[in-house]
Motif scaffolding. Sequence first.
Motif, short mmCIF file in Angstrom:
data_model
loop_
_atom_site.label_atom_id
_atom_site.label_comp_id
_atom_site.label_asym_id
_atom_site.label_seq_id
_atom_site.Cartn_x
_atom_site.Cartn_y
_atom_site.Cartn_z
N GLY A 9 0.72 -1.15 -0.03
CA GLY A 9 0.06 0.07 0.15
C GLY A 9 0.88 1.32 0.04
N ALA A 10 0.24 2.18 -0.67
CA ALA A 10 0.81 3.64 -0.57
C ALA A 10 0.37 4.42 0.63
N ASN A 11 -0.58 3.60 1.37
CA ASN A 11 -1.07 4.22 2.56
C ASN A 11 -0.60 3.36 3.76
N GLY A 47 6.85 3.57 1.12
CA GLY A 47 7.84 4.49 1.69
C GLY A 47 8.73 3.76 2.80
N ILE A 48 7.90 3.11 3.81
CA ILE A 48 8.38 2.37 4.89
C ILE A 48 9.57 1.30 4.51
N LEU A 49 9.03 0.55 3.51
CA LEU A 49 9.58 -0.72 2.91
C LEU A 49 10.89 -0.31 2.60
N ALA A 50 11.04 0.79 1.49
CA ALA A 50 12.22 1.19 1.02
C ALA A 50 13.14 1.85 1.99
N GLU A 51 12.81 2.77 2.99
CA GLU A 51 13.61 3.22 3.97
C GLU A 51 14.25 2.04 4.84
N SER A 52 13.45 1.08 5.09
CA SER A 52 14.01 0.14 6.02
C SER A 52 14.90 -0.60 5.21
N ALA A 53 14.78 -0.95 3.97
CA ALA A 53 15.96 -1.74 3.27
C ALA A 53 17.18 -0.92 3.34
N LEU A 54 17.15 0.54 2.92
CA LEU A 54 18.20 1.24 2.62
C LEU A 54 18.96 1.52 3.88
N GLU A 55 18.38 1.70 5.28
CA GLU A 55 18.91 1.99 6.44
C GLU A 55 19.70 0.63 6.77
N MET A 94 8.91 -3.87 -13.71
CA MET A 94 9.03 -4.65 -12.42
C MET A 94 8.99 -6.26 -12.75
N ALA A 95 8.35 -6.72 -13.61
CA ALA A 95 8.29 -8.07 -13.78
C ALA A 95 9.71 -8.64 -14.60
N GLU A 96 10.26 -7.71 -15.32
CA GLU A 96 11.52 -8.06 -16.06
C GLU A 96 12.57 -8.24 -14.95
N ILE A 97 12.69 -7.19 -14.15
CA ILE A 97 14.04 -7.08 -13.24
C ILE A 97 13.87 -7.69 -12.14
N SER A 98 12.95 -8.58 -11.90
CA SER A 98 12.48 -9.23 -10.44
C SER A 98 12.53 -10.63 -10.52
N ASP A 99 12.93 -11.46 -9.81
CA ASP A 99 13.00 -12.82 -9.59
C ASP A 99 11.80 -13.73 -8.96
N GLY A 100 10.96 -12.79 -8.14
CA GLY A 100 9.78 -13.32 -7.48
C GLY A 100 9.02 -12.11 -7.08
N PHE A 101 7.92 -12.20 -6.64
CA PHE A 101 6.75 -11.14 -6.51
C PHE A 101 5.99 -11.47 -5.02
N ILE A 102 6.01 -10.49 -4.24
CA ILE A 102 5.09 -10.75 -3.00
C ILE A 102 4.20 -9.37 -2.76
N ALA A 103 3.03 -9.80 -2.31
CA ALA A 103 2.08 -9.13 -2.03
C ALA A 103 1.78 -8.93 -0.58
N MET A 104 2.01 -7.50 -0.03
CA MET A 104 2.12 -7.51 1.46
C MET A 104 0.48 -6.59 1.53
N PRO A 105 0.04 -6.31 2.47
CA PRO A 105 -1.19 -5.65 2.60
C PRO A 105 -1.48 -4.28 1.94
N GLY A 106 -2.35 -3.95 1.14
CA GLY A 106 -2.62 -2.92 0.16
C GLY A 106 -3.95 -3.00 -0.18
N GLY A 107 -4.24 -2.14 -1.14
CA GLY A 107 -5.48 -1.78 -1.48
C GLY A 107 -5.70 -2.40 -3.01
#
Length: 199
Positions: A9-11, A47-55, A94-107
């Motif tokens: 989610g973007a929320n 945003g939380i996902l990205a920041e956590s991975a970068l940190e 996104m499909a081309e550059i990824s080796d797998g796909f995960i859906a987390m909570p979102g809309g």
Amino acid sequence: MKSICVFLGANPGNDPKYAQAARNMGTTLAKRNITTVYGGSKTGLMGILAESALEAGGKVIGVIPESLYKIEIAHNDLTELHVSDSMHERKALMAEISDGFIAMPGGIGTMDEIFEIFTWAQLGFHSKPCGLLNVDGYYDKLLSFLDSVVEQGFLKAMHKDKLVTATTPDLIIDAFADYEPPTGSKWVEKLEVGSTKRQ
């Protein structure tokens, strides 16, 4: 597995557990030296996902359509940020550059993304794993619905069973490592039926 695309989610959602799950996912991917691919936004769970991975020292690749980039919701401090012309181009990259796909909570957007890429797997267009991170039962009703779809004859159990589900990032990534794609796709089956009828 070098990169995993995460749809979410973007929320932030109404419960702090979703934000914590996004932090855990970003940190886990980074610690396992897996590049995070996501929708490129700086807002909500994305945003939380990205920041956590970068940190945690990980690499993060964002893919965002130009229409969203123009309204200043893009995360500009990523390892890479790709700006696409359209939503369709975004999902294809996104499909081309990824080796797998995960859906987390979102809309609805999250549902659209995971079901499109899962449909491509069902049709045999790719053999990459697709999964749901079922945070505190978020996807329980969706999984029950898919069971009903199988019962009603609109989805084969062999395809539904290939949608990986797990409750923690480590468990779903481990399951991806052991993933084996279906031996026959829906698309191949249709081609075979068609060729038989023409003989």
